[in-house]
Design an enzyme around this catalytic site. Structure first.
Site, PDB file in Angstrom:
ATOM      1  N   CYS A  61      49.376  40.468  44.548  1.00  0.00           N
ATOM      2  CA  CYS A  61      50.638  40.217  45.260  1.00  0.00           C
ATOM      3  C   CYS A  61      51.691  41.264  44.894  1.00  0.00           C
ATOM      4  O   CYS A  61      52.069  41.408  43.733  1.00  0.00           O
ATOM      5  CB  CYS A  61      51.137  38.809  44.927  1.00  0.00           C
ATOM      6  SG  CYS A  61      52.825  38.461  45.468  1.00  0.00           S
ATOM      7  N   CYS A  64      54.840  39.851  43.343  1.00  0.00           N
ATOM      8  CA  CYS A  64      54.576  39.449  41.954  1.00  0.00           C
ATOM      9  C   CYS A  64      54.672  40.652  41.026  1.00  0.00           C
ATOM     10  O   CYS A  64      55.236  40.560  39.925  1.00  0.00           O
ATOM     11  CB  CYS A  64      53.197  38.810  41.833  1.00  0.00           C
ATOM     12  SG  CYS A  64      52.952  37.337  42.858  1.00  0.00           S
TER      13      CYS A  64
END
Length: 440
Positions: A61, A64
């Protein structure tokens, strides 16, 4: 018999070894680093720390990955608080069974566990703002201060991001409801002792009194009562905003929850030193008209917003109107601008008199509504990305390769999300759309 004893001893040894190994895995150190959790020590971490902030992430991600350095920067600061907050993260893609159990359906998902009670976090993700928000979430609704020194310490710890309300000579029960209701918007405290030095420092002359400080705008106001029948709450709500509010992308969001109309003054450049007299007049008018919000905006600073009020190169500035915060504004007949030839406060007072007497012309704004301005903050880049994603999804659906998503957020979660994001800066807010939470 001897063999049996040896077998039992061996089993006991293995059991002890496993126990020691497990307990050592669950030993956590509060050293200001981000803890890496697993499915085996997650429950232990939640029960060990009073306040723990967990980032449920996936290695692939992008959001992230961008969040990681912010968490690393915030962790040592939060660990040093009087009430420490631990930052941890868990690979929800790897430990998918645990993720499903606690209903993690997007990345990153951020959860604050306060004494084991989870609350999803939708606030800003930059390290400095993250620290401010988390400090506020774990603080008591109303702090009880015992002395002058604790008052000073409370104000210093509160910082400059949120307004601060201190009730001098007030019982905690009087403002406990407001402290609970507006916990995410301001700091609340009561001080039992009221010394002469404190009265001088916080500029009030009798008790009981509720003092409101707005550090960001260096503003101060005092409420002496009455402390019932909604008067106190009205003062608190009005004090969330400064007397005169500079209008920009961030402050527009602050107006979202305020039902008052806005006396909007449009200038060429809001930073020009020649406007100090005008701002002083607006501040004086705001003191006497707390049922209205007073704001100012510069063409140079926020041209796309100013254009909505039919301002062009031929418009005489400063222009003053009353905006409903949405799609309409009132222009007072005969008083469209503030001139240099006459006292500014006199002109503003005459404008307000004309507005209250109904000598106005109602006009539609020339552009998007208030929510349109808010929504436009995601930026054109985000629009391009969204259009691309929609096109890809439609193409895949036409090929019969896309299944309906199983994770659907409840209406309550969406409302909480909007509430927490009210004061989130522009560059932060775009990271909280569901479509942004998971990417390839």
């Amino acid at each position: 018999m001897r063999s049996l004893k040896l077998l039992l001893c061996w089993i006991s040894f293995l059991t002890l070894s496993i126990s020691i190994s497990a307990s050592s895995d669950d030993q956590f150190t509060l050293d200001g680093t981000v803890l890496e959790l697993t499915d085996s020590n997650f429950d232990s971490a939640i029960s060990t720390f009073d306040c723990i902030f967990v980032d449920f992430y996936a290695p692939w991600c992008g959001h992230c990955k961008r969040l990681n350095p912010e968490l690393d920067a915030a962790a040592p600061i939060l660990a040093k608080l009087k009430q420490p907050i631990v930052i941890a993260k868990l690979n929800a893609d790897k430990y998918s069974r645990l993720a499903r159990k606690i209903e993690i359906d997007a990345f990153p998902t951020l959860m604050l566990y306060n004494h084991g009670v989870p609350m999803e976090y939708y606030g800003p993700r930059k390290a400095d703002l993250l620290v401010r928000y988390l400090k506020k979430f774990v603080a008591p609704d109303v702090a009880v201060l015992e002395s002058d020194s604790t008052v000073k310490e409370f104000v210093e710890d509160a910082g400059t991001f949120f307004p601060v309300f201190i009730g001098f000579g007030l019982n905690e029960s009087i403002i406990s409801g407001l402290g609970r209701k507006y916990k995410k918007k301001a700091w609340f405290a009561v001080s039992k002792e009221v010394s002469e030095d404190t009265m001088v420092s916080y500029d009030f002359d009798k008790a009981p009194a509720l003092v409101a400080n707005h550090p960001t705008y260096n503003e101060h106001s005092v409420f002496y009562g009455p402390f019932e029948d909604g008067f106190l709450e009205e003062f608190v709500k009005q004090s969330f905003l400064p007397l005169i509010l500079p209008i920009n992308h961030d402050t527009l969001k602050l107006l979202k929850d305020d039902e008052r109309k806005i006396v909007l003054t449009i200038v060429e450049d809001e930073t020009h030193e020649s406007l100090e007299k005008l701002y002083k007049a607006l501040r004086a008018a705001a003191h006497a008209n707390r049922d209205l919000v007073f704001g100012y905006v510069g063409v140079k600073q926020f041209e796309e917003f100013v254009d909505s009020f039919h301002v062009d190169k031929k418009t005489n500035l400063p222009k003053i109107v009353v905006w409903d915060g949405d799609e309409e504004y009132d222009q007072v007949t005969g008083i469209e601008t503030i001139t240099q030839e006459e006292d500014h406060l006199t002109q503003v007072s005459r404008f307000l008199e004309g507005y209250r007497e109904g000598r106005t012309e109602k006009k539609k704004i020339n552009g998007p509504s208030f929510m349109g301005f808010i929504n436009s903050m995601i930026g054109i880049r985000s629009v391009y990305i969204l259009v691309f994603l929609v096109a890809v999804i439609m193409m895949l659906r036409s090929l019969g390769q896309v299944e309906e998503p199983t994770g659907v957020r409840t209406a309550t979660a969406v409302r909480e999300r909007v509430d927490q994001a009210t004061t989130v800066p522009e560059d932060e807010s775009s990271e909280h759309k569901p479509s942004d939470k998971k990417e390839d």
